[in-house]
Design a protein around this motif. Sequence first.
Motif, PDB file in Angstrom:
ATOM      1  N   ASN A 127       0.790  -1.274  -0.030  1.00 52.38           N
ATOM      2  CA  ASN A 127       0.006   0.230  -0.012  1.00 52.38           C
ATOM      3  C   ASN A 127       0.932   1.073  -0.046  1.00 52.38           C
ATOM      4  O   ASN A 127       0.618   2.055   0.887  1.00 52.38           O
ATOM      5  CB  ASN A 127      -1.015   0.054   1.184  1.00 52.38           C
ATOM      6  N   GLY A 166      -0.609   4.706   0.550  1.00 53.48           N
ATOM      7  CA  GLY A 166      -1.179   4.946   1.434  1.00 53.48           C
ATOM      8  C   GLY A 166      -2.549   4.572   1.955  1.00 53.48           C
ATOM      9  O   GLY A 166      -3.569   4.353   0.903  1.00 53.48           O
ATOM     10  N   THR A 167      -2.770   4.226   3.172  1.00 46.47           N
ATOM     11  CA  THR A 167      -4.301   4.093   3.663  1.00 46.47           C
ATOM     12  C   THR A 167      -4.614   4.800   4.702  1.00 46.47           C
ATOM     13  O   THR A 167      -3.921   5.836   5.037  1.00 46.47           O
ATOM     14  CB  THR A 167      -4.356   2.296   3.957  1.00 46.47           C
ATOM     15  N   SER A 168      -5.686   4.394   5.491  1.00 45.39           N
ATOM     16  CA  SER A 168      -6.131   5.181   6.699  1.00 45.39           C
ATOM     17  C   SER A 168      -5.072   4.964   7.748  1.00 45.39           C
ATOM     18  O   SER A 168      -4.985   5.645   8.780  1.00 45.39           O
ATOM     19  CB  SER A 168      -7.453   4.713   7.190  1.00 45.39           C
ATOM     20  N   THR A 169      -4.306   3.855   7.541  1.00 48.51           N
ATOM     21  CA  THR A 169      -3.196   3.404   8.829  1.00 48.51           C
ATOM     22  C   THR A 169      -1.788   3.449   8.212  1.00 48.51           C
ATOM     23  O   THR A 169      -0.901   3.499   8.859  1.00 48.51           O
ATOM     24  CB  THR A 169      -3.517   2.000   9.433  1.00 48.51           C
ATOM     25  N   ARG A 176       0.889   5.493   6.129  1.00 46.34           N
ATOM     26  CA  ARG A 176       1.490   6.734   5.502  1.00 46.34           C
ATOM     27  C   ARG A 176       2.188   6.692   4.231  1.00 46.34           C
ATOM     28  O   ARG A 176       2.780   5.689   4.276  1.00 46.34           O
ATOM     29  CB  ARG A 176       2.334   7.503   6.705  1.00 46.34           C
ATOM     30  N   ARG A 177       1.497   7.474   3.462  1.00 48.89           N
ATOM     31  CA  ARG A 177       2.364   7.621   2.107  1.00 48.89           C
ATOM     32  C   ARG A 177       3.627   8.397   2.342  1.00 48.89           C
ATOM     33  O   ARG A 177       3.515   9.286   2.628  1.00 48.89           O
ATOM     34  CB  ARG A 177       1.541   8.396   1.054  1.00 48.89           C
TER      35      ARG A 177
END
Length: 382
Positions: free
Chosen positions: A216, A219-222, A224-225
Amino acid sequence: MPFSGKATYTAGSTLPEIAEDVSDLVSITSPFETPLLDALGDPVRPARSTVHEWLEDSLLPNTATVGTNTFTDAVNQTTFIVTDASIFRVGDQIRAEELTEVMLVTAINTGTNVLTVVRGYGATTKQALDSDMNLRIFGNAAIEGADADAARFRVRGRRSNFTQIFSATVEVSGSELAVKQLGVADELDYQKQQRTRELLRDLENSVINGRAATSNPEGTSTVRRTMRGIVASLTSNQFVPGVNGFSEGDALTEDLLNEALRRIWSGSAGNVDLIVVGGPEKRAINQFVAATRQFTPQSTSYRDMVSTYESDFGVCRIALSRWVPAGAVLLLDSSRIDVMPLAGRSFQYKPLAVTGDKESGQIVGEYTVELRNEAAHGMIQF
């Protein structure tokens, strides 16, 4: 005779009679300079997406490497393995960079990457081949009246990197804003400046050392990008002393630096003009001129500093950065690197809604690094 009159110390350690003396100056000890960002300068354009992409192209390669062979007769053997036989054509004249012997390619097996050649072509002297030698194609003569060969070309590649959000919160109470400050005219403005310095420091650190998430990366809700930094991007020209024919050594020397610059120059159209190092490697570069350093009696300065290194393969500025990994020397073509913000997302202060007796806001910026043609850069790693 000791002093027996009234002195400043008469009242004891509390000194109740003496007015407090506080300098109207706030000093900062933490480093916040960004030498790499300063050397690269502002980009010519912003990023337009959180996945920043660019196209790269290259010429058809004219070099390959002698693969792992068991030479029964390294001087006369006419068949041997190369790393990529597909770049050769029958009729190519080739030469190992380390030798003067010219060979003529007479057959190619792309399935096994085996070349068949005529040794000692053109009355050159046969010399011993060895694994890891670099082969260079320097001539392919066409036969008069022959049909055209099959067209060859390279497919342009799409490269990408992710943007990374940098943010810091500023919050100052109403009372703090109202009272008279020592050394600070506006506490809110001062906190903005401090947090911006920290974010710029983090940006430079990420540009050098950043790593994208293996899963991912968008990035996702958990998750960090995060951006992929320079160190993680350099794969073609990683020079480790004693490995892949690179010279031995346990410290940076001028010979090692020149060998790395020569290899980058030999394999790319890049022009290394920026060397980024940490403290120990900067001291090693300074020692290049130690033997010729002079001190004249009329001079009041003793200089031991190299800020520009001029070699046969480029004129390089030396940038000293605290964030370069220990034992690493980054060899960069600054014209092929841009640190760019996402459009409209360069560092800025955004006031937050008032929820009490305080002023609060957020400093936020979103950036990525575009490192083009990574084979035009390199890194020495001890």
